[in-house]
Design a protein around this motif. Structure first.
Motif, PDB file in Angstrom:
ATOM      1  N   THR A 101      27.484  64.302 -40.842  1.00 59.54           N
ATOM      2  CA  THR A 101      27.436  65.350 -40.070  1.00 59.54           C
ATOM      3  C   THR A 101      25.557  65.989 -40.793  1.00 59.54           C
ATOM      4  OG1 THR A 101      28.273  66.288 -41.507  1.00 59.54           O
ATOM      5  CG2 THR A 101      29.444  65.840 -39.780  1.00 59.54           C
ATOM      6  N   PRO A 102      24.642  66.135 -39.437  1.00 58.12           N
ATOM      7  CA  PRO A 102      23.299  66.615 -40.265  1.00 58.12           C
ATOM      8  C   PRO A 102      23.696  67.805 -41.356  1.00 58.12           C
ATOM      9  CG  PRO A 102      23.699  67.860 -38.050  1.00 58.12           C
ATOM     10  CD  PRO A 102      24.395  66.579 -38.002  1.00 58.12           C
ATOM     11  N   SER A 103      22.931  67.983 -42.222  1.00 59.28           N
ATOM     12  CA  SER A 103      23.407  69.416 -43.280  1.00 59.28           C
ATOM     13  C   SER A 103      22.339  70.463 -42.417  1.00 59.28           C
ATOM     14  CB  SER A 103      22.295  68.839 -43.819  1.00 59.28           C
ATOM     15  OG  SER A 103      20.689  68.340 -43.483  1.00 59.28           O
ATOM     16  N   ARG A 104      22.550  71.585 -42.583  1.00 57.44           N
ATOM     17  CA  ARG A 104      22.485  72.604 -42.539  1.00 57.44           C
ATOM     18  C   ARG A 104      20.804  73.151 -42.399  1.00 57.44           C
ATOM     19  NH1 ARG A 104      26.184  75.278 -39.558  1.00 57.44           N
ATOM     20  NH2 ARG A 104      28.061  75.092 -40.967  1.00 57.44           N
ATOM     21  N   TRP A 105      19.941  73.591 -41.076  1.00 63.61           N
ATOM     22  CA  TRP A 105      19.150  73.895 -41.554  1.00 63.61           C
ATOM     23  C   TRP A 105      17.729  74.798 -42.537  1.00 63.61           C
ATOM     24  CZ3 TRP A 105      15.982  78.595 -42.241  1.00 63.61           C
ATOM     25  CH2 TRP A 105      16.691  79.857 -42.105  1.00 63.61           C
ATOM     26  N   TYR A 106      18.690  75.586 -43.545  1.00 71.47           N
ATOM     27  CA  TYR A 106      18.191  76.479 -44.628  1.00 71.47           C
ATOM     28  C   TYR A 106      18.309  75.810 -45.822  1.00 71.47           C
ATOM     29  CZ  TYR A 106      23.091  77.563 -44.620  1.00 71.47           C
ATOM     30  OH  TYR A 106      24.917  77.522 -44.941  1.00 71.47           O
ATOM     31  N   LYS A 107      19.089  74.292 -45.788  1.00 71.32           N
ATOM     32  CA  LYS A 107      18.944  73.317 -46.792  1.00 71.32           C
ATOM     33  C   LYS A 107      18.218  72.191 -46.690  1.00 71.32           C
ATOM     34  CE  LYS A 107      23.579  73.727 -47.692  1.00 71.32           C
ATOM     35  NZ  LYS A 107      25.475  73.244 -47.683  1.00 71.32           N
ATOM     36  N   GLN A 108      17.328  71.912 -45.740  1.00 64.41           N
ATOM     37  CA  GLN A 108      15.659  71.269 -45.266  1.00 64.41           C
ATOM     38  C   GLN A 108      14.813  72.017 -45.767  1.00 64.41           C
ATOM     39  OE1 GLN A 108      16.407  68.163 -43.621  1.00 64.41           O
ATOM     40  NE2 GLN A 108      18.782  68.765 -44.113  1.00 64.41           N
ATOM     41  N   PRO A 109      13.713  71.063 -46.673  1.00 63.90           N
ATOM     42  CA  PRO A 109      12.463  71.597 -46.954  1.00 63.90           C
ATOM     43  C   PRO A 109      11.476  72.123 -46.160  1.00 63.90           C
ATOM     44  CG  PRO A 109      12.223  69.667 -47.289  1.00 63.90           C
ATOM     45  CD  PRO A 109      13.969  69.717 -46.860  1.00 63.90           C
ATOM     46  N   TRP A 110      11.351  71.327 -44.901  1.00 60.10           N
ATOM     47  CA  TRP A 110      10.217  71.881 -43.864  1.00 60.10           C
ATOM     48  C   TRP A 110      10.743  73.481 -43.701  1.00 60.10           C
ATOM     49  CZ3 TRP A 110       5.917  69.382 -44.967  1.00 60.10           C
ATOM     50  CH2 TRP A 110       6.488  68.380 -45.500  1.00 60.10           C
ATOM     51  N   PRO A 111      11.656  73.458 -43.163  1.00 65.28           N
ATOM     52  CA  PRO A 111      11.574  74.554 -42.423  1.00 65.28           C
ATOM     53  C   PRO A 111      11.196  76.194 -43.825  1.00 65.28           C
ATOM     54  CG  PRO A 111      13.709  73.736 -41.706  1.00 65.28           C
ATOM     55  CD  PRO A 111      12.862  73.006 -42.891  1.00 65.28           C
ATOM     56  N   TRP A 112      11.530  76.084 -44.821  1.00 67.39           N
ATOM     57  CA  TRP A 112      11.115  76.775 -45.298  1.00 67.39           C
ATOM     58  C   TRP A 112       9.287  76.552 -45.518  1.00 67.39           C
ATOM     59  CZ3 TRP A 112      13.541  80.435 -46.643  1.00 67.39           C
ATOM     60  CH2 TRP A 112      14.799  81.194 -46.820  1.00 67.39           C
ATOM     61  N   PHE A 113       8.486  75.099 -45.387  1.00 69.49           N
ATOM     62  CA  PHE A 113       7.803  74.939 -45.939  1.00 69.49           C
ATOM     63  C   PHE A 113       6.506  76.021 -44.783  1.00 69.49           C
ATOM     64  CE2 PHE A 113       3.245  72.410 -44.364  1.00 69.49           C
ATOM     65  CZ  PHE A 113       2.753  73.191 -46.098  1.00 69.49           C
ATOM     66  N   ILE A 114       6.864  76.272 -43.858  1.00 70.51           N
ATOM     67  CA  ILE A 114       6.211  76.811 -42.390  1.00 70.51           C
ATOM     68  C   ILE A 114       6.953  77.863 -42.380  1.00 70.51           C
ATOM     69  CG2 ILE A 114       6.544  76.529 -39.769  1.00 70.51           C
ATOM     70  CD1 ILE A 114       7.211  73.801 -39.716  1.00 70.51           C
ATOM     71  N   LEU A 115       7.530  78.432 -42.685  1.00 70.93           N
ATOM     72  CA  LEU A 115       7.523  80.050 -43.143  1.00 70.93           C
ATOM     73  C   LEU A 115       6.871  80.495 -44.343  1.00 70.93           C
ATOM     74  CD1 LEU A 115      12.454  80.586 -42.444  1.00 70.93           C
ATOM     75  CD2 LEU A 115       9.688  81.584 -41.406  1.00 70.93           C
ATOM     76  N   GLY A 116       7.317  79.751 -45.270  1.00 69.90           N
ATOM     77  CA  GLY A 116       5.850  80.014 -46.271  1.00 69.90           C
ATOM     78  C   GLY A 116       4.999  80.140 -46.280  1.00 69.90           C
ATOM     79  N   ILE A 117       4.146  79.450 -45.000  1.00 70.78           N
ATOM     80  CA  ILE A 117       2.473  79.421 -44.671  1.00 70.78           C
ATOM     81  C   ILE A 117       2.937  80.408 -43.821  1.00 70.78           C
ATOM     82  CG2 ILE A 117       0.957  78.478 -43.299  1.00 70.78           C
ATOM     83  CD1 ILE A 117       1.936  75.621 -43.829  1.00 70.78           C
ATOM     84  N   LEU A 118       3.445  81.129 -43.038  1.00 72.08           N
ATOM     85  CA  LEU A 118       3.692  82.432 -42.213  1.00 72.08           C
ATOM     86  C   LEU A 118       3.325  83.544 -43.163  1.00 72.08           C
ATOM     87  CD1 LEU A 118       6.057  81.051 -39.283  1.00 72.08           C
ATOM     88  CD2 LEU A 118       3.479  81.006 -39.310  1.00 72.08           C
ATOM     89  N   GLY A 119       4.511  83.264 -43.848  1.00 72.31           N
ATOM     90  CA  GLY A 119       4.935  84.570 -44.521  1.00 72.31           C
ATOM     91  C   GLY A 119       3.561  84.851 -45.705  1.00 72.31           C
ATOM     92  N   THR A 120       3.234  83.644 -46.102  1.00 70.59           N
ATOM     93  CA  THR A 120       1.787  83.812 -46.692  1.00 70.59           C
ATOM     94  C   THR A 120       0.251  84.698 -46.298  1.00 70.59           C
ATOM     95  OG1 THR A 120       2.514  82.699 -48.452  1.00 70.59           O
ATOM     96  CG2 THR A 120       0.303  83.407 -48.563  1.00 70.59           C
ATOM     97  N   SER A 121       0.517  83.766 -44.600  1.00 66.41           N
ATOM     98  CA  SER A 121      -0.521  84.849 -43.491  1.00 66.41           C
ATOM     99  C   SER A 121      -0.650  86.252 -43.855  1.00 66.41           C
ATOM    100  CB  SER A 121      -0.710  83.958 -42.502  1.00 66.41           C
ATOM    101  OG  SER A 121       0.620  83.957 -42.122  1.00 66.41           O
ATOM    102  N   VAL A 122       1.013  86.619 -43.118  1.00 66.66           N
ATOM    103  CA  VAL A 122       0.915  87.736 -43.086  1.00 66.66           C
ATOM    104  C   VAL A 122       1.192  88.874 -44.077  1.00 66.66           C
ATOM    105  CG1 VAL A 122       3.253  89.588 -42.841  1.00 66.66           C
ATOM    106  CG2 VAL A 122       3.104  87.144 -41.029  1.00 66.66           C
ATOM    107  N   VAL A 123       1.116  88.454 -45.584  1.00 66.79           N
ATOM    108  CA  VAL A 123       0.926  89.629 -46.746  1.00 66.79           C
ATOM    109  C   VAL A 123      -0.812  89.181 -46.391  1.00 66.79           C
ATOM    110  CG1 VAL A 123       0.775  88.881 -49.136  1.00 66.79           C
ATOM    111  CG2 VAL A 123       2.823  89.062 -47.743  1.00 66.79           C
ATOM    112  N   LEU A 124      -1.669  87.636 -46.652  1.00 73.29           N
ATOM    113  CA  LEU A 124      -3.220  88.339 -46.629  1.00 73.29           C
ATOM    114  C   LEU A 124      -3.637  88.897 -45.747  1.00 73.29           C
ATOM    115  CD1 LEU A 124      -3.674  84.631 -47.926  1.00 73.29           C
ATOM    116  CD2 LEU A 124      -3.763  86.027 -49.273  1.00 73.29           C
ATOM    117  N   GLY A 125      -3.000  88.963 -44.418  1.00 78.48           N
ATOM    118  CA  GLY A 125      -3.865  89.444 -43.621  1.00 78.48           C
ATOM    119  C   GLY A 125      -3.202  90.941 -43.582  1.00 78.48           C
ATOM    120  N   THR A 126      -2.865  91.733 -44.197  1.00 82.87           N
ATOM    121  CA  THR A 126      -2.533  93.216 -44.588  1.00 82.87           C
ATOM    122  C   THR A 126      -2.770  93.666 -45.391  1.00 82.87           C
ATOM    123  OG1 THR A 126       0.155  92.317 -44.273  1.00 82.87           O
ATOM    124  CG2 THR A 126      -0.010  94.878 -44.802  1.00 82.87           C
ATOM    125  N   THR A 127      -3.257  92.451 -46.375  1.00 88.82           N
ATOM    126  CA  THR A 127      -4.677  92.942 -47.816  1.00 88.82           C
ATOM    127  C   THR A 127      -5.144  93.481 -47.176  1.00 88.82           C
ATOM    128  OG1 THR A 127      -2.237  92.547 -49.037  1.00 88.82           O
ATOM    129  CG2 THR A 127      -4.963  92.724 -50.036  1.00 88.82           C
TER     130      THR A 127
END
Length: 165
Positions: free
Chosen positions: A5-31
């Motif tokens: 059975t495949p593990s849940r998406w939030y247990k995988q490292p790649w989605p968090w990596f992509i969300l981290g890049i998107l979140g960082t760009s939003v914070v830097l753009g707002t700053t």
């Protein structure tokens, strides 16, 4: 065959990596947006035609100073704010206007009116000490026309500045 059975998406490292890049760009753009809105550019001219006319006027005044053979030697005494100027050339105006202009901070600009003395020199008084990089502008008048000496200099304690050489 057993199926995993495949593990849940939030247990995988790649989605968090992509969300981290998107979140960082939003914070830097707002700053960057906040910094840009709080510090608008102050050196941009809206009316380029008037600035161009001013440049032509400055060049005419500098050419008149060359024709009159104007040169000046300027010394600023930081201790008492005394400005002492020796003028060489054909013009002997009733007063001179000395402007010490900061290239980047208009609030640090200083203007001094220099009066002639009995010894042939011109003297004035600065309210605040001035040091560092400045545009030094000296304006005088000869027969109803303004002449101008202009140099970029670094002002230090007791340094002698030569204009028009």
């Amino acid at each position: 065959m057993q199926s995993e059975t495949p593990s849940r998406w939030y247990k995988q490292p790649w989605p968090w990596f992509i969300l981290g890049i998107l979140g960082t760009s939003v914070v830097l753009g707002t700053t960057m947006l906040v910094i840009a809105s709080r510090n608008p550019p102050s050196l941009v001219a809206d009316n380029y035609y008037e600035v161009g006319k001013g440049i032509n006027t400055s060049l005419e005044r500098e050419n008149l100073a060359k024709q009159l053979g104007m040169q000046a030697s300027l010394q600023v005494n930081e201790a008492n704010g005394e400005v002492d100027l020796e003028l060489v050339g054909e013009s002997r105006p009733q007063q001179l206007v000395l402007s010490l202009l900061s290239p980047t901070q208009p609030e640090k600009d200083r203007r001094v009116v220099l009066q002639p003395q009995a010894d042939g020199r011109y003297r004035g008084h600065l309210q605040d000490p001035v040091s560092g990089r400045r545009f030094v502008e000296l304006i005088g008048q000869e027969q109803g026309q303004d002449w101008r000496l202009f140099e970029e200099e670094t002002l230090n304690q007791g340094s002698v500045i030569r204009l028009g050489e």
